[in-house]
Design a protein around this motif. Sequence first.
Motif, mmCIF file in Angstrom:
data_model
loop_
_atom_site.group_PDB
_atom_site.id
_atom_site.type_symbol
_atom_site.label_atom_id
_atom_site.label_comp_id
_atom_site.label_asym_id
_atom_site.label_seq_id
_atom_site.Cartn_x
_atom_site.Cartn_y
_atom_site.Cartn_z
ATOM 1 N N TYR A 12 6.927 -5.359 12.108
ATOM 2 C CA TYR A 12 6.107 -6.252 11.299
ATOM 3 C C TYR A 12 5.231 -5.453 10.332
ATOM 4 C CZ TYR A 12 2.958 -10.126 10.261
ATOM 5 O OH TYR A 12 2.221 -11.082 9.634
ATOM 6 N N ARG A 13 4.628 -4.392 10.830
ATOM 7 C CA ARG A 13 3.767 -3.563 9.982
ATOM 8 C C ARG A 13 4.571 -2.844 8.900
ATOM 9 N NH1 ARG A 13 1.065 -2.016 14.818
ATOM 10 N NH2 ARG A 13 -0.951 -3.044 14.985
ATOM 11 N N VAL A 14 5.766 -2.408 9.254
ATOM 12 C CA VAL A 14 6.598 -1.706 8.274
ATOM 13 C C VAL A 14 6.926 -2.633 7.098
ATOM 14 C CG1 VAL A 14 8.862 -0.668 7.863
ATOM 15 C CG2 VAL A 14 7.591 -0.093 9.945
ATOM 16 N N VAL A 15 7.292 -3.854 7.406
ATOM 17 C CA VAL A 15 7.625 -4.795 6.330
ATOM 18 C C VAL A 15 6.395 -5.063 5.471
ATOM 19 C CG1 VAL A 15 8.366 -7.143 5.786
ATOM 20 C CG2 VAL A 15 9.539 -5.851 7.557
ATOM 21 N N ALA A 16 5.239 -5.252 6.117
ATOM 22 C CA ALA A 16 4.015 -5.500 5.349
ATOM 23 C C ALA A 16 3.712 -4.316 4.438
ATOM 24 C CB ALA A 16 2.836 -5.776 6.287
ATOM 25 N N GLU A 17 3.908 -3.117 4.948
ATOM 26 C CA GLU A 17 3.595 -1.941 4.127
ATOM 27 C C GLU A 17 4.630 -1.708 3.034
ATOM 28 O OE1 GLU A 17 2.796 1.757 6.213
ATOM 29 O OE2 GLU A 17 1.920 2.651 4.404
ATOM 30 N N SER A 18 5.812 -2.258 3.199
ATOM 31 C CA SER A 18 6.874 -1.997 2.215
ATOM 32 C C SER A 18 6.484 -2.474 0.816
ATOM 33 C CB SER A 18 8.198 -2.645 2.652
ATOM 34 O OG SER A 18 8.153 -4.046 2.473
ATOM 35 N N GLN A 19 5.566 -3.445 0.737
ATOM 36 C CA GLN A 19 5.161 -3.914 -0.596
ATOM 37 C C GLN A 19 4.519 -2.813 -1.416
ATOM 38 O OE1 GLN A 19 1.634 -6.766 -0.567
ATOM 39 N NE2 GLN A 19 1.773 -6.303 1.607
ATOM 40 N N PHE A 20 4.017 -1.778 -0.742
ATOM 41 C CA PHE A 20 3.368 -0.677 -1.468
ATOM 42 C C PHE A 20 4.297 0.509 -1.642
ATOM 43 C CE2 PHE A 20 0.197 -3.165 0.787
ATOM 44 C CZ PHE A 20 -0.467 -3.665 -0.315
ATOM 45 N N VAL A 21 5.509 0.371 -1.152
ATOM 46 C CA VAL A 21 6.481 1.454 -1.283
ATOM 47 C C VAL A 21 7.615 0.994 -2.195
ATOM 48 C CG1 VAL A 21 8.112 2.909 -0.022
ATOM 49 C CG2 VAL A 21 5.898 2.317 1.012
ATOM 50 N N ASP A 22 8.095 -0.214 -1.986
ATOM 51 C CA ASP A 22 9.156 -0.759 -2.819
ATOM 52 C C ASP A 22 8.903 -2.252 -2.950
ATOM 53 O OD1 ASP A 22 11.451 -1.756 -3.977
ATOM 54 O OD2 ASP A 22 12.777 -0.392 -2.923
ATOM 55 N N GLU A 23 8.113 -2.614 -3.949
ATOM 56 C CA GLU A 23 7.697 -4.020 -4.050
ATOM 57 C C GLU A 23 8.895 -4.931 -4.281
ATOM 58 O OE1 GLU A 23 4.665 -5.063 -6.953
ATOM 59 O OE2 GLU A 23 4.135 -6.850 -5.823
ATOM 60 N N VAL A 24 9.931 -4.400 -4.924
ATOM 61 C CA VAL A 24 11.108 -5.236 -5.181
ATOM 62 C C VAL A 24 11.786 -5.611 -3.864
ATOM 63 C CG1 VAL A 24 13.389 -5.306 -6.238
ATOM 64 C CG2 VAL A 24 11.464 -4.327 -7.492
ATOM 65 N N ALA A 25 11.934 -4.645 -2.964
ATOM 66 C CA ALA A 25 12.552 -4.929 -1.664
ATOM 67 C C ALA A 25 11.723 -5.950 -0.892
ATOM 68 C CB ALA A 25 12.689 -3.640 -0.856
#
Lengths: 216, 216
Positions: free
Chosen positions: A121-134
């Motif tokens: 869950y945390r990984v997905v939330a953080e993904s917006q700051f790594v690959d916002e498109v994904a």
Amino acid sequence: MATAPLDDAVAPPPALPLPKTSRGERTRQRILDAAERDIGRRGFSEASISTITQEAAVAQGTFYLYFRSKEDVMRELVLRMGRRLRRHLTQATAGLKDRLEIEKRGLQAFLSFVRDNPNLYRVVAESQFVDEVAYQRYYHDFANNYRQALSEAEGVGQLSPGDAELRAWALMGISDFIGRRYALWDKDASIEAVTEAAFAFISRGIAPKLPEGKAP
Amino acid sequence: MATAPLDDAVAPPPALPLPKTSRGERTRQRILDAAERDIGRRGFSEASISTITQEAAVAQGTFYLYFRSKEDVMRELVLRMGRRLRRHLTQATAGLKDRLEIEKRGLQAFLSFVRDNPNLYRVVAESQFVDEVAYQRYYHDFANNYRQALSEAEGVGQLSPGDAELRAWALMGISDFIGRRYALWDKDASIEAVTEAAFAFISRGIAPKLPEGKAP
């Protein structure tokens, strides 16, 4: 309301080809498991390919057979979350025909999923700051299916009339914040009690009961 | 439902003393403005004290008069978001007495705020991966006030009976996801139309109208 403009976004590089042997696939999954724990606990910038491969007990060179970068792994974990969550929700609501019942069981299943998969869950939330498109793609895909299901239910009178697209996002927002508050941060809250209270809100809203004879 | 366990969390280090002169305060605010833009656009790990001070047009040593670290700045930006948003919402709902009306105007004001402050919004969202305690505190503070307001409104019959704490989190979740989808990512959606649709959901939920004579 129309769908948001995702079309002009740049597509991520295609993933590396999947391993040809089941042993290779097991190794790839072990790396993903380790990355899920490592990024979930320490955050994307603290986790490194070196800590991930250590945790997975594979050589660093092995990592590059399956992934090009830490970003690659994170994108794959977002896809993993999507697959697992969809499967979990499908199983939890199998056989149900009434949309309100599906919403209730789905919410309960989502909360259990968050409590059981805090790192993912945390990984997905953080993904917006790594690959916002994904990240956007993850939510848009989810919302598209959700919207369609809500529209169909509305069509057969299982839901009141309303904007299905907006409802999909509102319902995802409720699940997300309730999940964070009562399943991720608070490990002791009763998922059942939270589901009952949230479902009461979702089904009837917060407006006081209408006086008799007054239309909504 | 009880409040989440925040008490055993470690408090962040106290902020440095505020500048004694108004010129110092202006410099401090200029650094915060630059950090808001820089972290909001490029993300926390890409932004650096060096890029922030360049953007603010101050010497790097000046930064350390007001902040110890990039983390310090981010915590201050979370507080800034809280203050600005509360002021914005208070102004937008000044004079209103009916809770449903306050919810509607508040939602509309929140959506405008997100569209006008995309960087600040992103900084707060990313803060969960930099200082989860500051992030949780932001939402818990907001939720506590919100819960109290909902309880009072319920007490005077402006809302139907319900779990005020859960409703506060559900309503924040709706604002957050609707804000992301229609105000942050989609710059063209009509804030008014989105507010109308969301308010319909918030006030009445998604359940079909009850057959006559049946209690909710």
